[in-house]
Design a protein around this motif. Sequence first.
Motif, PDB file in Angstrom:
ATOM      1  N   UNK A 291       0.641  -1.110  -0.040  1.00 48.36           N
ATOM      2  CA  UNK A 291       0.410  -0.232   0.000  1.00 48.36           C
ATOM      3  C   UNK A 291       0.703   1.254  -0.383  1.00 48.36           C
ATOM      4  N   UNK A 292       0.497   2.611  -0.904  1.00 51.64           N
ATOM      5  CA  UNK A 292       1.024   3.397  -0.683  1.00 51.64           C
ATOM      6  C   UNK A 292      -0.056   4.747  -0.395  1.00 51.64           C
ATOM      7  N   UNK A 293      -0.116   5.040   0.555  1.00 48.02           N
ATOM      8  CA  UNK A 293      -0.828   6.544   1.448  1.00 48.02           C
ATOM      9  C   UNK A 293      -0.066   7.884   1.171  1.00 48.02           C
ATOM     10  N   UNK A 294      -1.203   8.566   0.802  1.00 48.38           N
ATOM     11  CA  UNK A 294      -0.674  10.668   0.163  1.00 48.38           C
ATOM     12  C   UNK A 294      -1.700  11.040   1.438  1.00 48.38           C
ATOM     13  N   UNK A 295      -1.329  11.913   2.209  1.00 47.80           N
ATOM     14  CA  UNK A 295      -2.077  12.444   2.818  1.00 47.80           C
ATOM     15  C   UNK A 295      -2.037  13.544   3.085  1.00 47.80           C
ATOM     16  N   UNK A 296      -3.107  14.934   3.171  1.00 45.05           N
ATOM     17  CA  UNK A 296      -2.457  15.995   3.504  1.00 45.05           C
ATOM     18  C   UNK A 296      -4.258  16.522   4.060  1.00 45.05           C
ATOM     19  N   UNK A 297      -4.018  17.448   4.792  1.00 47.97           N
ATOM     20  CA  UNK A 297      -5.033  18.264   5.591  1.00 47.97           C
ATOM     21  C   UNK A 297      -5.855  19.207   4.529  1.00 47.97           C
ATOM     22  N   UNK A 298      -7.154  19.593   5.267  1.00 48.95           N
ATOM     23  CA  UNK A 298      -8.531  20.640   3.568  1.00 48.95           C
ATOM     24  C   UNK A 298      -8.800  21.648   5.151  1.00 48.95           C
ATOM     25  N   UNK A 299      -9.195  22.493   5.338  1.00 46.02           N
ATOM     26  CA  UNK A 299      -9.687  23.918   5.866  1.00 46.02           C
ATOM     27  C   UNK A 299     -10.474  23.477   6.247  1.00 46.02           C
ATOM     28  N   UNK A 300     -11.129  23.388   6.975  1.00 48.99           N
ATOM     29  CA  UNK A 300     -12.625  23.325   7.506  1.00 48.99           C
ATOM     30  C   UNK A 300     -13.497  24.736   7.863  1.00 48.99           C
ATOM     31  N   UNK A 301     -13.000  25.694   7.661  1.00 47.76           N
ATOM     32  CA  UNK A 301     -13.386  26.564   7.873  1.00 47.76           C
ATOM     33  C   UNK A 301     -15.104  26.770   7.407  1.00 47.76           C
ATOM     34  N   UNK A 302     -15.212  26.999   5.984  1.00 50.09           N
ATOM     35  CA  UNK A 302     -16.449  27.596   5.220  1.00 50.09           C
ATOM     36  C   UNK A 302     -16.709  26.174   4.582  1.00 50.09           C
TER      37      UNK A 302
ATOM     38  N   UNK B 284     -11.271  32.847  11.754  1.00 47.26           N
ATOM     39  CA  UNK B 284     -11.005  31.521  12.692  1.00 47.26           C
ATOM     40  C   UNK B 284     -10.244  30.937  13.253  1.00 47.26           C
ATOM     41  N   UNK B 285      -9.630  31.194  14.587  1.00 51.13           N
ATOM     42  CA  UNK B 285      -8.672  31.485  15.002  1.00 51.13           C
ATOM     43  C   UNK B 285      -8.318  29.627  16.039  1.00 51.13           C
ATOM     44  N   UNK B 286      -7.593  29.033  15.414  1.00 57.44           N
ATOM     45  CA  UNK B 286      -6.735  27.817  16.193  1.00 57.44           C
ATOM     46  C   UNK B 286      -6.862  26.966  14.931  1.00 57.44           C
ATOM     47  N   UNK B 287      -7.230  25.592  14.952  1.00 53.71           N
ATOM     48  CA  UNK B 287      -7.204  25.175  13.884  1.00 53.71           C
ATOM     49  C   UNK B 287      -7.889  24.429  14.007  1.00 53.71           C
ATOM     50  N   UNK B 288      -8.506  24.050  12.317  1.00 52.80           N
ATOM     51  CA  UNK B 288      -9.927  23.735  11.568  1.00 52.80           C
ATOM     52  C   UNK B 288      -9.354  22.853  10.247  1.00 52.80           C
ATOM     53  N   UNK B 289      -8.922  21.835  10.288  1.00 55.89           N
ATOM     54  CA  UNK B 289      -8.291  20.982   9.645  1.00 55.89           C
ATOM     55  C   UNK B 289      -9.233  19.241  10.275  1.00 55.89           C
ATOM     56  N   UNK B 290     -10.148  19.236   8.611  1.00 55.81           N
ATOM     57  CA  UNK B 290      -9.916  17.392   8.150  1.00 55.81           C
ATOM     58  C   UNK B 290      -8.666  17.429   7.393  1.00 55.81           C
ATOM     59  N   UNK B 291      -8.989  15.937   7.568  1.00 53.73           N
ATOM     60  CA  UNK B 291      -8.220  14.687   7.350  1.00 53.73           C
ATOM     61  C   UNK B 291      -8.053  13.876   6.007  1.00 53.73           C
ATOM     62  N   UNK B 292      -7.724  13.614   5.412  1.00 52.69           N
ATOM     63  CA  UNK B 292      -7.599  13.487   3.620  1.00 52.69           C
ATOM     64  C   UNK B 292      -6.383  12.459   3.120  1.00 52.69           C
ATOM     65  N   UNK B 293      -6.771  11.219   3.034  1.00 53.50           N
ATOM     66  CA  UNK B 293      -6.179  10.588   2.776  1.00 53.50           C
ATOM     67  C   UNK B 293      -6.249   9.271   1.285  1.00 53.50           C
ATOM     68  N   UNK B 294      -5.560   9.536   0.858  1.00 61.05           N
ATOM     69  CA  UNK B 294      -5.228   8.871  -1.000  1.00 61.05           C
ATOM     70  C   UNK B 294      -5.144   7.817  -1.444  1.00 61.05           C
ATOM     71  N   UNK B 295      -4.663   6.631  -1.485  1.00 60.34           N
ATOM     72  CA  UNK B 295      -4.733   5.378  -1.210  1.00 60.34           C
ATOM     73  C   UNK B 295      -3.924   4.862  -2.560  1.00 60.34           C
ATOM     74  N   UNK B 296      -3.013   3.991  -2.963  1.00 61.16           N
ATOM     75  CA  UNK B 296      -3.165   3.165  -4.011  1.00 61.16           C
ATOM     76  C   UNK B 296      -2.489   2.057  -3.518  1.00 61.16           C
TER      77      UNK B 296
END
Length: 455
Positions: free
Chosen positions: A299-310, A320-332
Amino acid sequence: MAENPPAAGVLERCDIRPSANTTSELTLSLLHFDITWLYFHPVHRLLFFDFPCSKTEFLETVVPKLKESLHETLNHFLPLAGNIIHPLNSGRPFSRFEDGDSVTLTIAECDKDFDYLTGNHPRVADEFYACVPQLPPAKHTPDVVILPVLALQITLFPDRGVCLGITNHHGIGDASSIVRFIKAWASVNRSSGDSKLIDDKLLPFYDRTSVEDPEGLDSIYWNLIKQSRAVESPPISFPLNKIRGTFILRKDDVQKLKHFVLERRPEMHITAFIVTCALVWVCLVKVDGATETLADDEPEYFCFAADCRGRLSPPLPAAYFGNCLGFVKAESTHGLLKGNDGFLFAAQSVGEAIHKTVNNEKGILDGAENWPRQFGKLIGKRLFGVAGSPRFDLYDVDYGWGRPIKFESASIDADTSMSLCKSRDFEGGLEIGLSRPKEILDAFAAIFTEALRNL
């Protein structure tokens, strides 16, 4: 640290406080968005400015002005002068600013080659740590650990330029929040200390009650995270044995990559981010495939964060101050990505991962209660990722010294991520940063260059 990093000569170390007439205390709960990053390594950003000045001018003009503008800017960003309070027995972590709290600012001088550090060519990663400020040590009591969240350093390269180093604890805020602080500070410094001239769009929004948590994610995350590891991040061990390189995708390159995918996958929604991530992912996979024995079904994974604010319901303000991120995981799989159509498979995987999470009809937080466990399972796996985003343009920051000549994300030395930002020199282009052992970076450069040549 296991061994000392290359040092700059420290001229002064001072603590900068907000004005005495600001709020005497500000406490913010750490939500699940923040708790996720509580044990993450510190984030290091370096901004190099082509600003020749003498040591006398630096100490008598540049530094006093920078101190005053920081003092004024912190009035609007009090959590950055405060600490994260991590309970050891009961309760959840929170951010607290109290009267008397401050940010450490280091004034330094460096005799390293400015042109070498600000180039795109391969450079020894250790060399940058002369400019990287370290967070002050945590304070321990029987009940809590008190964690400083911000450290700053301004380093003079005499008669050549300056480097502004920013280190923050990720638990206090994501790139959106920290970049807003950097830009606000720059605007105050450029306007001779007048904080009234800060763009309203940069001023932080602190209301935690605006973040709804119907699924109880705050408690779920804290109960999982607090069992996982030590409170403090392990120290950096030198030498890093890594080489840092910058790779440029011009607008024409991006368009060719998008066209290549759309010709073969016309149904896909393709963006510059997708094709850039896909290209880097495939090139790294091919490098490893040439140097290691890996099964095709690995398995190969590529992960990154996406801004959730909007993307929340209701949405949060962009400020908005702080963290507001969702997790995105691509895999192959290794076999698919190393093959002739590897780039297409990678682009498809990244695109589908974005659609599944970011464009989820049930909301971006659908399944978020499982994110900590899902990503915990990736430890030790073949995982690549992204630090930063082209959305946060640090090349338009101006402290009165002109635009930065180079941005470096020193944090990528600590993991397998690439840095990604807008190109300084090419409109519509992107800048990719990698930190890898020399033989890996050299092989990546060859494959990356060949891939673009064959478009």
